[in-house]
Motif scaffolding. Structure first.
Motif, PDB file in Angstrom:
ATOM      1  N   TYR A  69      27.227 -15.975  -2.521  1.00 34.13           N
ATOM      2  CA  TYR A  69      27.653 -15.861  -3.917  1.00 34.13           C
ATOM      3  C   TYR A  69      26.451 -15.909  -4.855  1.00 34.13           C
ATOM      4  CZ  TYR A  69      32.409 -16.621  -2.360  1.00 34.13           C
ATOM      5  OH  TYR A  69      33.634 -16.489  -1.753  1.00 34.13           O
ATOM      6  N   LEU A  70      25.505 -16.783  -4.506  1.00 33.13           N
ATOM      7  CA  LEU A  70      24.314 -16.921  -5.347  1.00 33.13           C
ATOM      8  C   LEU A  70      23.516 -15.616  -5.351  1.00 33.13           C
ATOM      9  CD1 LEU A  70      22.424 -18.644  -7.058  1.00 33.13           C
ATOM     10  CD2 LEU A  70      21.322 -19.419  -4.977  1.00 33.13           C
TER      11      LEU A  70
ATOM     12  N   TYR B 279      22.734  -9.851 -12.168  1.00 32.35           N
ATOM     13  CA  TYR B 279      21.958 -10.064 -13.394  1.00 32.35           C
ATOM     14  C   TYR B 279      20.633  -9.300 -13.335  1.00 32.35           C
ATOM     15  CZ  TYR B 279      24.968 -13.684 -15.370  1.00 32.35           C
ATOM     16  OH  TYR B 279      26.023 -14.351 -15.931  1.00 32.35           O
TER      17      TYR B 279
ATOM     18  N   THR C  18      25.268 -12.992  -7.453  1.00 30.56           N
ATOM     19  CA  THR C  18      25.132 -13.237  -8.892  1.00 30.56           C
ATOM     20  C   THR C  18      23.726 -12.900  -9.367  1.00 30.56           C
ATOM     21  OG1 THR C  18      26.599 -15.094  -8.480  1.00 30.56           O
ATOM     22  CG2 THR C  18      25.668 -14.929 -10.677  1.00 30.56           C
ATOM     23  N   LEU C  19      22.728 -13.362  -8.608  1.00 28.62           N
ATOM     24  CA  LEU C  19      21.336 -13.105  -8.998  1.00 28.62           C
ATOM     25  C   LEU C  19      21.063 -11.611  -9.068  1.00 28.62           C
ATOM     26  CD1 LEU C  19      19.360 -15.744  -6.891  1.00 28.62           C
ATOM     27  CD2 LEU C  19      19.471 -15.640  -9.365  1.00 28.62           C
TER      28      LEU C  19
ATOM     29  N   TYR D  17      13.738 -14.826  -4.862  1.00 28.22           N
ATOM     30  CA  TYR D  17      14.545 -15.973  -4.431  1.00 28.22           C
ATOM     31  C   TYR D  17      15.768 -15.480  -3.644  1.00 28.22           C
ATOM     32  CZ  TYR D  17      17.047 -20.424  -4.730  1.00 28.22           C
ATOM     33  OH  TYR D  17      17.710 -21.578  -4.429  1.00 28.22           O
TER      34      TYR D  17
ATOM     35  N   PHE E 172      19.317  -6.519 -15.992  1.00 32.23           N
ATOM     36  CA  PHE E 172      18.060  -6.659 -16.741  1.00 32.23           C
ATOM     37  C   PHE E 172      17.120  -5.492 -16.432  1.00 32.23           C
ATOM     38  CE2 PHE E 172      18.707 -11.524 -16.436  1.00 32.23           C
ATOM     39  CZ  PHE E 172      19.631 -11.467 -17.467  1.00 32.23           C
TER      40      PHE E 172
ATOM     41  N   LYS F 172      28.131 -19.855   1.239  1.00 35.96           N
ATOM     42  CA  LYS F 172      28.065 -20.182  -0.193  1.00 35.96           C
ATOM     43  C   LYS F 172      26.895 -19.457  -0.853  1.00 35.96           C
ATOM     44  CE  LYS F 172      30.150 -24.767  -0.216  1.00 35.96           C
ATOM     45  NZ  LYS F 172      29.849 -26.199  -0.317  1.00 35.96           N
ATOM     46  N   LYS F 173      25.796 -19.350  -0.097  1.00 34.45           N
ATOM     47  CA  LYS F 173      24.604 -18.711  -0.678  1.00 34.45           C
ATOM     48  C   LYS F 173      24.836 -17.229  -0.987  1.00 34.45           C
ATOM     49  CE  LYS F 173      21.531 -22.007  -0.821  1.00 34.45           C
ATOM     50  NZ  LYS F 173      21.030 -22.526  -2.101  1.00 34.45           N
TER      51      LYS F 173
ATOM     52  N   MET G  64      13.785 -13.747  -9.538  1.00 32.48           N
ATOM     53  CA  MET G  64      15.195 -13.761  -9.121  1.00 32.48           C
ATOM     54  C   MET G  64      15.363 -13.029  -7.800  1.00 32.48           C
ATOM     55  SD  MET G  64      16.975 -12.897 -12.748  1.00 32.48           S
ATOM     56  CE  MET G  64      18.693 -13.136 -12.406  1.00 32.48           C
TER      57      MET G  64
END
Lengths: 333, 377
Positions: free
Chosen positions: A52-53, A60, A56-57, A23, A64, A49-50, A20
């Motif tokens: 946001y990705l 999380y 989020t990644l 990336y 974890f 837009k990326k 994650m």
């Protein structure tokens, strides 16, 4: 290798978190390279837009990461039966040279991840993304640490063989031993108590002063950050000793066990929370002058100060209550 | 609107959104819960059996000394007991007599032991529940057993061990030491092995080392070693099962990814409308994340509870043969219900984490779609 279910869970988890973050870092690099808010090009829109990705990644992955720290300590504690001489997680982690680096890196990455999320949250509050390059540069700094941690964790578990003779926590954290962990244990209790309670008082004082007047944020940030290593040293030097009521037992992991009512988890959570709040507030200091963040940064810093005060107050409360209501008195050296 | 209130509204919306497509979401949750159930059953069962083994071995002697002949376990001479008694720190050095008896009519192997204190009368035996079941015998019955010389000897059953002790006593036949010697043909001054206790547990390894040097034809076995071996064995078995189930988890992750990627036209339009009425991308992502969290929580909780019932109230009938091993005569026992938080955390990493990761990118790509391009479709 030991094919324990929780070991499989940890190895899978670390691999997933690494993927994650790797990336996310790939897109972070692209964003640093080509970000231009003035441009209306298709590439810029895609990069926006990326973001946001990546957020989020990272959210999380950080969640974890914190959970996996507790799982690692749990597993190390549970596996001690398989090793001659190991009495708790301290002995298990000492079975090979990868155990302790993996734990230390996990804690460090939890702190770095927390600070990154604070920066990201602050940046998202402004319309012009003023911190975008800085926060993604920090992400690129975190990646090698995280990959190194995953490497250490895999090496640790792949090289675990049951029945290996290992030193138990009694000898590892005893004051005669040389080495990093033993060095912390050898820190004299009374000066360490002064340092610990002094740093807590500084955090509380600077935090309340900052919340009251709005200045002195830097002192709180620095104090809150430095209180973390001081507390870790204090945990090994005298806090754990108070809980075990045994002057020679300095292990920071046995307090996680049932016999001590799992109080270790409360201590670890408050420590991590306090450390992240302090470091986050400190990291934001230099962005107070950014025009679009002028109103945002003080607000977030105040929230962090509140959080830091609560975490460190709970930590101090737990320690003080134990010291007051225990028959055990640690004086003399 | 405060953060708390905003998220509460988003959760409200996520719940109603899940309800609108309840068939699809129910199917996903059921499959998800089944995956959790499978893995949780393995983890719970292993831990329960491990702690059962620990409880059983708590009363076992600290060291067992066996004699080896050509690398095989052999009878140990009584003279070895005197040598062991002289080792400083040892106490209660005792010879043990035991052996295995194969009963052809039932195809089962029984463990025959010499009775301890108070000893049984010669000619009488006490048997475990498993033996009683397979031989259909009860107190007062006579059981004929075939001795080492080929002759049959009859023993009267004076006691059947209780159900509570079945895990350790199921296949047990206890008889008088003289009867056992005559039955198996064990010479007078020999034992099967020798057990000893050590005053200070920290000296166990030192004592074991002394035994190895004083009696080179023997091997001392520590209780801790037996425990370690059980732990390793059960860890290995459950780990192996989990690795096999990794295929199922991977299939489920692909299934979840596929479900998250192939949104229906209705769902796409819904997101387009949300964005057109002013929802931000981050809010749409939060809404989809909440949907995922709700499904994960429902499936994780459901699967874990089912596994708990399966393992502790129905003796894990699905995985029992693989995890326990198999024998004609097997103890029937109920495992003591217990869950450690770390088992739940490990299960979380094996199921929820892969599911979440599989749905992150599809969620993001659905949430960042342009509203006008959707609504034109």
């Amino acid at each position: 290798m030991i094919l324990h279910p929780a070991v499989i869970a940890l190895l899978t988890g670390s691999l997933i978190v690494s993927l994650m973050i790797a990336y996310a870092a790939f897109w972070a690099y692209k964003i640093i390279d080509a970000w231009d808010l003035q441009s209306g090009s298709e590439q810029q829109l895609a990069l926006e837009k990326k973001t946001y990705l990546v957020s989020t990644l990272m959210t999380y992955a950080f969640g974890f990461q914190v959970l996996s720290f507790f799982l690692l300590v749990f597993v190390a504690d549970d596996l001690h039966r398989l090793f001659v001489g190991a009495m708790c997680a301290a002995g298990t982690l000492n079975v090979n040279e990868y155990g302790y680096p993996a734990v230390v890196l996990k804690v460090l990455n939890c702190l770095l991840g927390g600070v990154w999320l604070v920066l990201n949250h602050t940046d998202n509050q402004a319309s012009d993304y003023p911190l975008i390059r800085r926060k993604y540069s920090l992400l690129l700094v975190i990646v090698p640490f995280l990959l190194f941690e995953t490497g250490q964790l895999w090496s640790y578990f792949l090289n675990l063989k049951a029945h290996v003779i290992t030193s138990c926590c009694g000898s590892l954290f005893s004051t005669e031993e040389e080495g990093f962990a033993a060095g912390l244990a050898a820190l004299p209790a009374v000066p360490m108590q002064v340092l610990f309670f002094g740093s807590m008082a500084l955090v509380m004082g600077s935090g309340i002063f900052f919340l009251g007047g709005g200045s002195g944020g830097k002192i709180f940030g620095v104090a809150g950050t430095l209180a973390f290593p001081v507390s870790v040293a204090a945990l090994i030097s005298f806090i754990s000793v108070c809980f075990y009521e045994l002057p020679t037992h300095h292990c920071p992991f046995c307090i996680l066990q049932r016999e001590y009512h799992y109080v270790g988890y409360l201590i670890y959570v408050t420590l991590l929370g306090g450390g992240i709040s302090g470091a986050g507030a400190w990291a934001l200091m230099s962005f107070r002058s950014v025009p679009s963040l002028k109103a945002v940064v003080p607000r977030i810093q105040k929230r962090l100060a509140w959080a830091g005060l609560v975490f460190y107050a709970v930590l101090s409360g737990v320690v003080i209550l134990k010291m007051i209501f225990s028959d055990f008195v640690l004086i003399g050296y | 609107m405060s953060l708390h209130e905003r998220h509460r509204n988003i959760i409200d919306f996520a719940l109603s959104s899940l309800g609108r497509r309840w068939k699809k979401n129910l199917a996903l949750t059921v499959v998800y819960a089944f995956v959790v159930f499978t893995l949780a059953s393995v983890v719970f069962f292993t831990e329960a059996v491990k702690s059962e083994a620990r409880a059983v071995l708590r009363g076992a002697p600290e060291i067992v000394v066996q004699r080896l002949m050509a690398g095989r376990h052999d009878l140990i001479p009584e003279s070895h007991i005197d040598v062991l008694r002289k080792i400083t720190g040892t106490r209660q050095v005792q010879g043990r007599l035991w052996g295995y008896y194969f009963e052809p009519s039932t195809g089962a192997n029984y463990t025959v032991v010499a009775s301890g204190e108070p000893p049984l009368e010669p000619g009488t035996i006490a048997i475990g529940q498993g033996v009683a079941r397979t031989l259909n015998a009860g107190e007062g019955d006579l059981i004929p057993l075939k001795g080492s010389k080929g002759d049959y000897a009859s023993f009267e059953v004076v006691r059947v061990f209780s159900h509570e002790s079945e895990l350790v006593s199921s296949d047990l036949i206890e008889m008088h030491a003289d009867d056992l010697r005559a039955f198996f043909g064990v010479p007078e001054d020999y034992f099967t092995d020798i057990t000893l206790k050590v005053r200070n547990e920290k000296e166990l390894v030192v004592v074991a080392d002394k035994i190895r040097r004083l009696l080179p034809d023997t091997r001392p076995i520590l209780r801790d070693e037996i425990l370690r071996t059980y732990d390793s064995l059960f860890d290995w078995r459950s780990g192996l099962l989990l690795v096999i189930f990794a295929g199922a988890v991977a299939a489920f992750v692909i299934f979840a990814w596929d479900k998250a990627t192939s949104l229906s036209m209705e769902e796409r339009r819904e997101m387009g409308v949300l964005k057109a009425v002013g929802w931000e991308t981050s809010e749409v992502i939060a809404m989809k994340s909440w949907e995922g969290i709700i499904i994960s929580l429902a499936a994780f909780f459901g699967g874990t509870v089912l596994a708990y019932v399966h393992v502790f109230f129905s003796s894990a009938f699905i995985f029992e043969p693989v995890l326990k091993g198999w024998a004609v005569l097997y103890p029937r026992f109920q495992l003591v219900p217990q869950i450690d938080p770390y088992q739940v955390l490990a299960l979380f990493f094996l199921t929820v984490v892969p599911y979440t990761v599989a749905t992150v990118i599809p969620t993001w790509s659905a949430a960042t779609v342009d509203p006008d391009s959707i609504m034109r479709l």
